[in-house]
Design a protein around this motif. Structure first.
Motif, PDB file in Angstrom:
ATOM      1  N   SER A   2      10.654   5.003   7.460  1.00 30.86           N
ATOM      2  CA  SER A   2      10.863   4.687   6.051  1.00 30.86           C
ATOM      3  C   SER A   2       9.546   4.652   5.302  1.00 30.86           C
ATOM      4  CB  SER A   2      11.571   3.340   5.913  1.00 30.86           C
ATOM      5  OG  SER A   2      11.629   2.952   4.560  1.00 30.86           O
ATOM      6  N   ARG A   3       9.606   5.039   4.051  1.00 29.31           N
ATOM      7  CA  ARG A   3       8.404   4.948   3.215  1.00 29.31           C
ATOM      8  C   ARG A   3       8.260   3.580   2.570  1.00 29.31           C
ATOM      9  NH1 ARG A   3       9.339   7.275  -2.666  1.00 29.31           N
ATOM     10  NH2 ARG A   3      11.611   7.331  -2.837  1.00 29.31           N
ATOM     11  N   TYR A   4       9.228   2.687   2.795  1.00 27.44           N
ATOM     12  CA  TYR A   4       9.193   1.372   2.163  1.00 27.44           C
ATOM     13  C   TYR A   4       8.579   0.334   3.095  1.00 27.44           C
ATOM     14  CZ  TYR A   4      12.667   3.739  -0.754  1.00 27.44           C
ATOM     15  OH  TYR A   4      13.325   4.639  -1.553  1.00 27.44           O
ATOM     16  N   PRO A   5       7.967  -0.714   2.524  1.00 30.50           N
ATOM     17  CA  PRO A   5       7.440  -1.805   3.347  1.00 30.50           C
ATOM     18  C   PRO A   5       8.573  -2.656   3.910  1.00 30.50           C
ATOM     19  CG  PRO A   5       7.209  -2.344   1.038  1.00 30.50           C
ATOM     20  CD  PRO A   5       7.708  -0.921   1.087  1.00 30.50           C
ATOM     21  N   ALA A   6       8.289  -3.352   4.981  1.00 31.98           N
ATOM     22  CA  ALA A   6       9.269  -4.264   5.563  1.00 31.98           C
ATOM     23  C   ALA A   6       9.416  -5.518   4.711  1.00 31.98           C
ATOM     24  CB  ALA A   6       8.866  -4.628   6.984  1.00 31.98           C
ATOM     25  N   LEU A  26       0.692 -10.101 -12.368  1.00 32.52           N
ATOM     26  CA  LEU A  26       0.469 -10.470 -10.974  1.00 32.52           C
ATOM     27  C   LEU A  26      -0.827  -9.871 -10.447  1.00 32.52           C
ATOM     28  CD1 LEU A  26       4.125 -10.071  -9.657  1.00 32.52           C
ATOM     29  CD2 LEU A  26       2.885 -12.213 -10.011  1.00 32.52           C
ATOM     30  N   SER A  27      -1.127  -8.635 -10.846  1.00 31.76           N
ATOM     31  CA  SER A  27      -2.373  -8.001 -10.401  1.00 31.76           C
ATOM     32  C   SER A  27      -3.588  -8.722 -10.960  1.00 31.76           C
ATOM     33  CB  SER A  27      -2.393  -6.527 -10.827  1.00 31.76           C
ATOM     34  OG  SER A  27      -1.408  -5.774 -10.138  1.00 31.76           O
ATOM     35  N   GLU A  28      -3.452  -9.260 -12.158  1.00 30.54           N
ATOM     36  CA  GLU A  28      -4.571  -9.978 -12.778  1.00 30.54           C
ATOM     37  C   GLU A  28      -4.727 -11.383 -12.221  1.00 30.54           C
ATOM     38  OE1 GLU A  28      -4.726  -7.828 -17.183  1.00 30.54           O
ATOM     39  OE2 GLU A  28      -3.659  -9.737 -16.958  1.00 30.54           O
ATOM     40  N   ARG A  29      -3.603 -12.061 -11.963  1.00 29.76           N
ATOM     41  CA  ARG A  29      -3.665 -13.485 -11.627  1.00 29.76           C
ATOM     42  C   ARG A  29      -3.637 -13.752 -10.120  1.00 29.76           C
ATOM     43  NH1 ARG A  29      -1.363 -17.599 -16.022  1.00 29.76           N
ATOM     44  NH2 ARG A  29      -2.215 -16.564 -17.875  1.00 29.76           N
ATOM     45  N   VAL A  30      -2.904 -12.947  -9.364  1.00 30.50           N
ATOM     46  CA  VAL A  30      -2.836 -13.129  -7.909  1.00 30.50           C
ATOM     47  C   VAL A  30      -2.979 -11.762  -7.245  1.00 30.50           C
ATOM     48  CG1 VAL A  30      -1.593 -15.328  -7.704  1.00 30.50           C
ATOM     49  CG2 VAL A  30      -0.317 -13.247  -8.194  1.00 30.50           C
ATOM     50  N   PRO A  31      -4.163 -11.161  -7.314  1.00 32.34           N
ATOM     51  CA  PRO A  31      -4.343  -9.800  -6.812  1.00 32.34           C
ATOM     52  C   PRO A  31      -4.074  -9.648  -5.330  1.00 32.34           C
ATOM     53  CG  PRO A  31      -6.466 -10.831  -7.309  1.00 32.34           C
ATOM     54  CD  PRO A  31      -5.421 -11.729  -7.869  1.00 32.34           C
ATOM     55  N   ASP A  32      -4.048 -10.740  -4.563  1.00 29.91           N
ATOM     56  CA  ASP A  32      -3.741 -10.648  -3.138  1.00 29.91           C
ATOM     57  C   ASP A  32      -2.243 -10.516  -2.871  1.00 29.91           C
ATOM     58  OD1 ASP A  32      -6.373 -10.796  -2.413  1.00 29.91           O
ATOM     59  OD2 ASP A  32      -6.361 -12.970  -2.109  1.00 29.91           O
ATOM     60  N   ALA A  33      -1.428 -10.749  -3.876  1.00 30.77           N
ATOM     61  CA  ALA A  33       0.015 -10.645  -3.684  1.00 30.77           C
ATOM     62  C   ALA A  33       0.431  -9.191  -3.495  1.00 30.77           C
ATOM     63  CB  ALA A  33       0.750 -11.243  -4.883  1.00 30.77           C
ATOM     64  N   VAL A  34       1.339  -8.960  -2.551  1.00 33.73           N
ATOM     65  CA  VAL A  34       1.861  -7.620  -2.292  1.00 33.73           C
ATOM     66  C   VAL A  34       3.073  -7.406  -3.198  1.00 33.73           C
ATOM     67  CG1 VAL A  34       2.845  -6.050  -0.586  1.00 33.73           C
ATOM     68  CG2 VAL A  34       1.050  -7.664   0.071  1.00 33.73           C
ATOM     69  N   VAL A  35       2.982  -6.392  -4.035  1.00 31.38           N
ATOM     70  CA  VAL A  35       4.010  -6.121  -5.044  1.00 31.38           C
ATOM     71  C   VAL A  35       4.526  -4.699  -4.858  1.00 31.38           C
ATOM     72  CG1 VAL A  35       4.524  -5.984  -7.514  1.00 31.38           C
ATOM     73  CG2 VAL A  35       2.901  -7.702  -6.662  1.00 31.38           C
ATOM     74  N   ALA A  36       5.832  -4.552  -4.775  1.00 35.17           N
ATOM     75  CA  ALA A  36       6.451  -3.229  -4.685  1.00 35.17           C
ATOM     76  C   ALA A  36       7.397  -3.045  -5.858  1.00 35.17           C
ATOM     77  CB  ALA A  36       7.215  -3.059  -3.375  1.00 35.17           C
ATOM     78  N   SER A 511      -2.794  -9.699   3.650  1.00 31.84           N
ATOM     79  CA  SER A 511      -3.637  -9.438   4.810  1.00 31.84           C
ATOM     80  C   SER A 511      -2.880  -8.727   5.923  1.00 31.84           C
ATOM     81  CB  SER A 511      -4.218 -10.752   5.344  1.00 31.84           C
ATOM     82  OG  SER A 511      -3.173 -11.634   5.724  1.00 31.84           O
ATOM     83  N   ASN A 512      -1.555  -8.706   5.851  1.00 30.11           N
ATOM     84  CA  ASN A 512      -0.741  -8.069   6.886  1.00 30.11           C
ATOM     85  C   ASN A 512      -0.491  -6.623   6.512  1.00 30.11           C
ATOM     86  OD1 ASN A 512      -0.598 -10.595   8.110  1.00 30.11           O
ATOM     87  ND2 ASN A 512       1.281 -11.125   6.998  1.00 30.11           N
ATOM     88  N   SER A 513      -1.466  -5.779   6.740  1.00 32.42           N
ATOM     89  CA  SER A 513      -1.377  -4.402   6.268  1.00 32.42           C
ATOM     90  C   SER A 513      -0.222  -3.643   6.895  1.00 32.42           C
ATOM     91  CB  SER A 513      -2.685  -3.661   6.564  1.00 32.42           C
ATOM     92  OG  SER A 513      -2.967  -3.688   7.953  1.00 32.42           O
ATOM     93  N   ASP A 514       0.317  -4.159   8.034  1.00 36.91           N
ATOM     94  CA  ASP A 514       1.394  -3.428   8.705  1.00 36.91           C
ATOM     95  C   ASP A 514       2.714  -3.509   7.961  1.00 36.91           C
ATOM     96  OD1 ASP A 514       1.444  -6.165   9.273  1.00 36.91           O
ATOM     97  OD2 ASP A 514       2.660  -5.842  11.073  1.00 36.91           O
ATOM     98  N   ILE A 515       2.814  -4.368   6.943  1.00 33.56           N
ATOM     99  CA  ILE A 515       4.074  -4.443   6.219  1.00 33.56           C
ATOM    100  C   ILE A 515       4.180  -3.368   5.153  1.00 33.56           C
ATOM    101  CG2 ILE A 515       4.168  -6.934   6.563  1.00 33.56           C
ATOM    102  CD1 ILE A 515       3.631  -7.191   3.516  1.00 33.56           C
ATOM    103  N   ARG A 516       3.104  -2.673   4.874  1.00 31.63           N
ATOM    104  CA  ARG A 516       3.125  -1.666   3.831  1.00 31.63           C
ATOM    105  C   ARG A 516       3.039  -0.285   4.453  1.00 31.63           C
ATOM    106  NH1 ARG A 516      -0.831  -1.281   0.566  1.00 31.63           N
ATOM    107  NH2 ARG A 516       0.318  -0.857  -1.330  1.00 31.63           N
ATOM    108  N   VAL A 517       3.934   0.614   4.025  1.00 29.34           N
ATOM    109  CA  VAL A 517       3.979   1.957   4.590  1.00 29.34           C
ATOM    110  C   VAL A 517       3.385   2.930   3.597  1.00 29.34           C
ATOM    111  CG1 VAL A 517       5.462   3.759   5.488  1.00 29.34           C
ATOM    112  CG2 VAL A 517       5.992   1.369   5.939  1.00 29.34           C
TER     113      VAL A 517
END
Length: 517
Positions: A2-6, A26-36, A511-517
């Motif tokens: 799949s091309r989508y994150p888990a 979200l990118s401005e205020r919490v840039p560490d958050a993973v957003v899809a 930090s969990n790069s494996d969740i993003r494809v």
């Protein structure tokens, strides 16, 4: 594979300006958050989400519009009000009509209810008008509304001077002001239309789309991903809380669950309630108080003018310098909003031997505020639409008050046309219902959970923590002004709430790069 994150911190459904506002904040205020972000349509412009009017090549622009038309591609189109005939159902380029269910027998319905399916949503095709709400259009339980509107101006790149070089715009404003301003407070007087348009250093005009809302900070954010051709079929709810989304890859047909700590559904005012309904999230107010803005249009030709200098009528890409835009703000005693646009050519056919001075044909449009009714609504059935989602059925009536306001608008637009110049045509034209594309109220915001609203002041759905809604459907008031600025302002408030929650809860998924494809 799949091309989508888990899993992600935030899943955003829809790539229009309100979904983009969530991603930006979200990118401005919490840039560490993973957003899809998931968009049902394709990417049709570069950068992704940009306005198709910025595409200089007309063939490439037309191709982008066709690709935005979803399952309704190839339907007849209208480019201006004068091309519309009574009783006909036509869609603007870049949009497609609700094929069935747009009108129940004995009701008015929304015969030209339309959608866009593409990255950027309708913001890839809109007029860019960003007036502020006034009087009863304002949401009185939001004390920070003006600050939110300021932020919305920033995100959309709103200006008021992009068309100052257009010929005759000052003359149009002067003539309208003489007919309108007496007795009005300063904010309600005739003025330049705030537009999501800016002028580049090379002089070219550029229309804002979702690309401007996303901005460089979002595009450069390694924790933000945008997935096109991706249909979100439902929101996953576990233990009463939003827990993710189910996504179908339209290029492969494969379906996957994407876990999320927060879900934002920003599909549009008709498809957002559709996603919630398909997910089994069905509060009493879902789809209710549906409202559109009835629209009356007319045209006039300026009198007593001389042709402008040649350098004043040069084209700027896909935009013409003679297309000045003037605003007649909403007022409670005259419950409509005026968008007055100088046109490149008349919307009403003129005699072949009647030369048109560029900028001298003025199109007038008055949008009317709806008399809000609980029973005006979009319903969903067990039948399926072309995407395989629950089919829509619109229940919509004009009240006697609505018809009286429409009649007043017809009288007022004739008066304004005469104030500007010589009216073109015997009488104004009333657009088919749904033509404004400004559908609102279906996921309306409320101050308290009294059963008459879908979400609270931060746009979080009542009774489903972690689920937020965005778009014009959240606006709870009857408006006549273009709703995008207000909708983005409300999205800013919701995005700030999500950002604060993410910041408070501690470690994110970035930090969990494996969740993003």
């Amino acid at each position: 594979m799949s091309r989508y994150p888990a899993g992600v911190d935030v899943a955003i459904v829809g790539s229009g300006p309100t979904g983009a506002a969530y991603a930006r904040i979200l990118s401005e205020r919490v840039p560490d958050a993973v957003v899809a972000m998931f968009e049902v349509g394709p990417t049709v412009s570069d950068p992704a989400g940009s306005h198709v009017k910025n595409i200089v090549d007309p063939d490439v622009r037309a191709a982008a519009q066709r690709r935005s038309e979803g399952p309704g591609a190839g339907q007849a189109k209208f480019d201006n009000p004068g091309a519309v005939k009574a009783g006909e159902r036509r869609a603007r380029p870049g949009t497609f009509l609700l094929a069935d269910g747009y009108q129940v027998e004995g009701e008015d319905g929304l015969p030209v209810a339309a959608f866009s399916s593409n990255v950027g949503g309708m913001a890839a095709h809109w007029t860019g008008a960003c007036p502020r709400p006034g009087g009863s259009e304002r949401i009185d339980f939001l004390p920070d509304l003006d600050e939110l509107l300021d932020e919305s101006d920033r995100l959309l790149g709103v200006t008021t001077d992009a068309f100052d070089a257009a010929p005759f715009t000052e003359l149009v404003r002067e003539r309208l002001a003489a007919a309108v301003d007496d007795g009005r407070p300063e904010k309600a007087r005739v003025q330049r239309m705030p537009l999501a348009v800016h002028r580049r250093e090379d002089g070219r005009l550029v229309w804002s789309g979702s690309d401007v809302v996303l901005g460089d900070v979002t595009r450069a954010n390694p924790n933000f991903s945008l997935y096109d051709d991706s249909l979100v079929t439902r929101v996953i709810v576990e233990d009463g809380r939003a827990a993710g989304v189910t996504v179908r890859d339209l290029s492969t047909g494969e379906t996957q669950e994407v876990r999320a700590r927060f879900v934002v559904v920003a599909a549009d005012a008709l498809r957002t309630p559709q996603v919630l309904w398909a997910s089994g999230i069905r509060p009493d107010a879902l789809g209710r108080t549906l409202n559109d803005q009835s629209q009356v249009v007319y045209a006039a030709r300026l009198r007593g003018i001389e042709p402008p200098a040649e350098d004043q009528v040069a084209a700027a890409g896909a935009l013409s310098e003679q297309s000045g835009v003037t605003w007649v703000p909403f007022a409670d005693d005259l419950p409509f909003h005026g968008q007055i646009m100088q046109l490149d050519a008349s919307p009403v056919p003129l005699a072949d031997d009647d030369p048109v001075i560029p900028g001298s044909i003025v199109g007038l449009g008055l949008f009317c505020a709806k008399d809000l009714q609980w029973d005006d609504r979009v319903e969903f059935t067990e039948d399926l639409d072309p995407y395989g989602m629950p089919a829509m059925r619109v229940r919509y009536r004009l009240t006697e008050r609505d018809r009286a306001v429409l009649e007043r608008a017809r009288e007022e637009i004739v008066r304004l046309a005469n104030a500007i110049g010589e009216p073109i045509g015997d009488r104004p034209f009333t657009m088919p219902l749904g033509a404004s594309l400004h559908y609102q109220g279906t996921t309306r915001m409320g101050e308290v959970d009294d059963g008459r609203s879908v979400c609270g002041p931060d746009s979080e759905v009542w009774g489903v923590p972690g689920l937020f809604v965005a778009g014009n459907g959240v606006i709870p008031t009857a408006t006549a002004c273009n709703p995008t600025l207000t909708a983005v302002a409300l999205a800013v408030r919701g995005a700030r709430r999500v950002a604060a929650e993410l910041d408070r809860r501690g470690p994110l998924l970035s930090s969990n790069s494996d969740i993003r494809v």
